[in-house]
Design an enzyme around this catalytic site. Structure first.
Site: not given
Length: 454
Positions: A228, A262
């Site tokens: 990720e 993010c």
């Protein structure tokens, strides 16, 4: 080498910890392997009991953990408290639902009897970042442990207190001591951990650079990995959007956690008809967010995690300005030791400028004009990333249709991109691969085994 806790508000080192020697690291990995030998044979009821016990510890110590996060990486305590409580919730989610997600599935038409089983495999290495120092760990650890695997944690080097507090929470709970271990190590020891036969895979959340190196190391050892990585999420505002609501959510999405998220909104792609209105509203909403001491209850924007990362962000702002971007607000590097960076809006930068294709990991919003809906979708998809995105329109059907055209791991209509245990989380392209959370996440590190009786 030592691992340091450096307070980004004061610029001072508060604590130092000796890095594990290779021998200490190997011993901790061996302990996790020994833990797996018995943990894999526990029933789901026992695993659920342990997760619920851990949830109780996380809730009871939420204030303590919030203070540690504020000291080590600058997260305001109100957000740190919420993070700890969210960790408790993910433990409860998998305690309640994990067994059903991993129950053998019968298959008809193959032999007299056929099943798909989901079996644990060993120890999973979690390489985790500093920006959500509790949540990122627990959203990996909870499903991994419920599946019957064990976990060793290599946390970011700047949050050793968080790393040790998490291990302490496990020890205080009903979990056996050797199913979760924190490794106080730097990046150079990651490959040696992957060398251990007992370590069957790695889950990493972090930068593209870190992900590329760790994925390469795992691939060379034929070990499963989930990555990720970064994102440059589009925030598409159509002409029929509720501009006031979009601006309010957009400002929080861009500035929460000092923009170090993010899945923050990063590229605001706005229809011509509402461009000026939205730009002004976004500025007003950013002005309303208090920036200050993360230990104060009403602070929304704390300092960035370090002055080094702040300098990198400001360099991007300067490059964007040089490329033709217009600084609408912010963009000035503050003086002093605290790693604050002001909420910043850059408008009218060339969409195809190299710097505009990078991830801005701080409270900086790039605002672009879009023509029609097709152009907005094309701009949203014109990125090397693909983690999240959002669409703003008062027409729900139109929003859902547009969401399906945006290429990302998650798209939200009229809301903020978020991670939720109910939904799979992860990205495409340079945002990574594999999924966390939901039933998809708990099945990433299990043996999906076909069992057939002819």
């Amino acid at each position: 080498m030592s691992l340091q806790s450096l307070n980004p508000l004061t610029g001072k080192v508060t604590k130092q910890f000796d890095e594990f020697t290779p021998e200490q690291t190997a011993e901790a990995v061996r302990e996790a392997a020994e833990g797996y030998a018995s943990w894999k044979n526990t029933d789901f009821a026992r695993r659920a009991e342990c997760l619920l016990s851990l949830a109780d510890v996380l809730r009871a110590r939420a204030e303590e953990y919030a203070a540690i996060m504020a000291e080590e990486m600058g997260k305001p305590v109100s957000f740190g408290r919420g993070e700890a409580l969210k960790c408790a919730a993910v433990c409860e989610f998998y305690a309640k639902n994990g067994e059903a997600m991993l129950t053998s599935e019968p298959v008809s038409g193959c032999g007299q009897e056929a099943y798909v089983d989901f079996a644990p495999m060993g120890t999973v290495l979690a390489v985790m970042p500093w920006n959500f120092p509790f949540w990122q760990v627990l959203r990996v650890a909870a499903p991994t442990l419920m599946a019957g695997n064990t976990v060793v944690l290599k946390h970011a080097s700047n949050v050793p207190q968080c790393a040790l507090a998490i291990e302490s929470a496990f020890r205080e709970s009903a979990f056996p001591d050797n199913v979760f271990r924190t490794l106080l190590i730097g990046a150079r020891q990651v490959e040696s951990v992957l060398d251990a036969d007992s370590v069957i895979g790695v889950s990493l959340t972090g930068s593209e650079g870190a992900g590329s190196k760790v994925a390469s190391a795992a691939g060379a050892r034929l070990k499963k990995c989930v990555m990720e990585l970064g994102g440059s999420d589009p925030f598409v505002v159509l002409s029929d959007a509720d501009v006031a609501k979009a601006a309010k959510v957009g400002a929080m999405s861009r500035c929460a956690n000092a923009g170090q998220t993010c899945i923050a909104a990063k590229r605001f792609i706005v229809a011509d008809e509402v461009y000026d209105e939205f730009l002004a509203a976004l500025g007003r909403e950013m002005d309303a967010l208090k920036m200050g001491d993360p230990m104060e209850a009403d602070t929304v924007i704390g300092p960035m995690s370090s002055t080094g990362l702040r300098a990198d962000l400001h360099s991007q702002v300067e490059r964007c300005k040089a490329a033709g971007g217009r600084i609408v607000k912010g963009g000035v590097l503050p003086e002093g030791e605290a790693a604050f960076y002001p909420p910043t809006i850059i408008a009218d930068a060339p969409f195809d400028a190299e710097v505009c294709r990078e991830e801005f990991f701080g409270p900086v919003a790039l605002v672009f004009r879009a023509g029609d809906e097709d152009r907005a979708v094309a701009m949203a998809n014109d990125t090397p990333f693909g983690l999240g995105g959002s669409v703003w329109t008062e027409d729900g059907a139109r929003g859902l249709a547009l969401a399906r055209r945006i290429e990302a791991g998650e798209v939200v209509v009229n809301g903020q991109v978020r991670s939720d245990p109910l939904m799979p989380f992860g990205g495409i392209r340079r945002s990574g691969f594999g999924r966390e959370l939901s039933s998809f996440g708990i099945r990433e590190f299990v043996n999906i085994k076909s069992v057939i009786r002819d």
